[in-house]
Design an enzyme around this catalytic site. Sequence first.
Site, short mmCIF file in Angstrom:
data_model
loop_
_atom_site.label_atom_id
_atom_site.label_comp_id
_atom_site.label_asym_id
_atom_site.label_seq_id
_atom_site.Cartn_x
_atom_site.Cartn_y
_atom_site.Cartn_z
N LYS A 80 41.86 44.33 46.69
CA LYS A 80 42.77 43.52 46.08
C LYS A 80 44.48 44.35 45.77
O LYS A 80 44.68 45.57 46.16
CB LYS A 80 42.46 43.97 44.53
CG LYS A 80 43.16 42.82 43.95
CD LYS A 80 42.43 42.78 42.34
CE LYS A 80 43.51 42.16 41.44
NZ LYS A 80 42.92 41.19 39.71
N SER A 155 41.08 36.98 37.97
CA SER A 155 41.88 37.83 39.15
C SER A 155 41.60 37.99 40.34
O SER A 155 42.39 37.63 41.13
CB SER A 155 42.90 38.09 38.92
OG SER A 155 42.41 39.26 38.36
N SER A 179 38.32 40.11 34.83
CA SER A 179 38.77 39.53 36.81
C SER A 179 37.76 40.70 37.79
O SER A 179 38.31 39.87 38.95
CB SER A 179 40.06 40.07 37.01
OG SER A 179 41.08 39.44 35.92
N1 GLN Z 1 42.04 35.91 32.80
C1 GLN Z 1 41.84 37.66 31.52
C2 GLN Z 1 43.69 37.00 31.98
O1 GLN Z 1 44.22 35.76 32.45
C3 GLN Z 1 41.84 38.31 32.55
C4 GLN Z 1 41.82 39.08 33.83
C5 GLN Z 1 42.17 40.41 34.48
O2 GLN Z 1 41.02 40.85 33.82
N2 GLN Z 1 43.11 41.03 34.94
O3 GLN Z 1 44.60 38.44 31.26
#
Ligand code: GLN
Length: 489
Positions: A80, A155, A179
């Site tokens: 990532k 994400s 994420s």
């Molecule tokens: N969707 C959550 C956020 O927007 C989690 C994102 C993540 O785990 N990086 O913060």
Amino acid sequence: MLHQLTISELTGKLTRREVTACEAMEACLSQIEKTDARLHAFLSVDKNDALAQAAQADAAIQAGASFAEQPLLGIPIAVKDVIAVKNQPLNCGSKILGKYISPFDATVVAKMRAAGAIVFGRLNMDEFAMGSSTENSAFGASRNPWDTDRTPGGSSGGSAVAVAADECLAALGSDTGGSIRQPAALCGIVGLKPTYGRVSRYGLVAYASSLDQIGPMGKCVADTAILLRAIGGRDPLDATSVDEPVPDYAKSLGQSVKGAKIGLPKEYLGGGLDPEIGQAVQAAVRQLESLGAEVREISLPHTEYAIATYYIIATAEASANLARFDGVRYGARVDGGDPIELYRKTRGAGFGPEVKRRIILGTYVLSTGYYDAYYLRAQKVRTLIRQDFLNAFKEVDAIVTPTTPTAAFKLGEKSQDPLQMYLNDIFTISCNLAGICGISVPCGFTKYPHLPIGLQLLGKPFGEETLLRLAHAYEQSTPWHRERPPLQR
Ligand code: GLN
């Protein structure tokens, strides 16, 4: 087809000298060539570097390197875009880092290299890991290989797509509120968020430091077990990493789960849960029972406060962490005459709307007069949420829930409504707030359209071994993980 293999399958072939690491790497690169223009999992791929690493792995194999000592020898693994890889771009899905090239390897990358892996490619993500669909990437969204009009989740959406579409053997993601697990569920693969402190975050660009963890994403539970063993452990470069022994997770897979106690939290089966997902989870519970597990209802009474708590703590920490992107030290710069104008213009042009929203929210909840009402209170509620889990774990070995309330949603469907997007994290964020571990495994498909459903198992702090054993037993007794998305053929 080599790119379609799991880590242990490819290791077997490499051990027997039936194939070479170069052939495996080439198979992944040609799959990327075929599918990624449509899927957009990768932000960049350095082919020459990938093939050079593969050639090195082959030379090591020729020279008699030990697969026991280097369990990832010759395995192509993608990363990532929030994890630093030496001499490769690092953008975090954002424009603000400009043409930044990382001068060092994150500890997880160094560890994978030490284990023999070919670390290649930068995977798409929501900007600074803020989002649940990859639509917040400054470089355009990724698409779900099961239905390219739909989001892969986020994400770590690029990571999930790349694994699901066989563009790599496995990938690393990061998980602050879901994420890793949410995109894994939406793309029909396995994703594990380790316990807070299990994996070093040196070289992970920080979003919310009390919640972030790096974790493995793979085609099967065994692959995530192999990868977690390789990346886990205390690191002197990350003071939050914990000195707990890292077991050989893969070894305990296959042991019986008879007598394991599993909790089904009543708070997780109502609300916005799609009935088809609810049915799939109930069926998975029956399956676990047929394997000898004892499932009982439990309660996590503070669940309803999790989203609000998370979006206060995560944004507060993000507002502090993202202050470093000011156009002075690295990344893109928009000159403004005086320094304040320089910051203002650089940040105004460099950050996307969701990141700005979160910085503003985070600064607000930390500001004088509101700190006690929001931030401090959120921290107290967080303790209650953690306590709920620790109480539950006095009675059960693991907790089973859906990973997401719905299967993959359409691109654009929630992007205009931040709250709807945030609600997608409803089953995954408590795990981060409590600092425990969680895994998502495929547990079925919706009927029409045909989309993957994820089952989430949550475990005690540093209880990854139990979690992996349960997830593996479930996976091996069901057909779900064997089905591949249509686009990949
Ligand atoms: N969707 C959550 C956020 O927007 C989690 C994102 C993540 O785990 N990086 O913060």
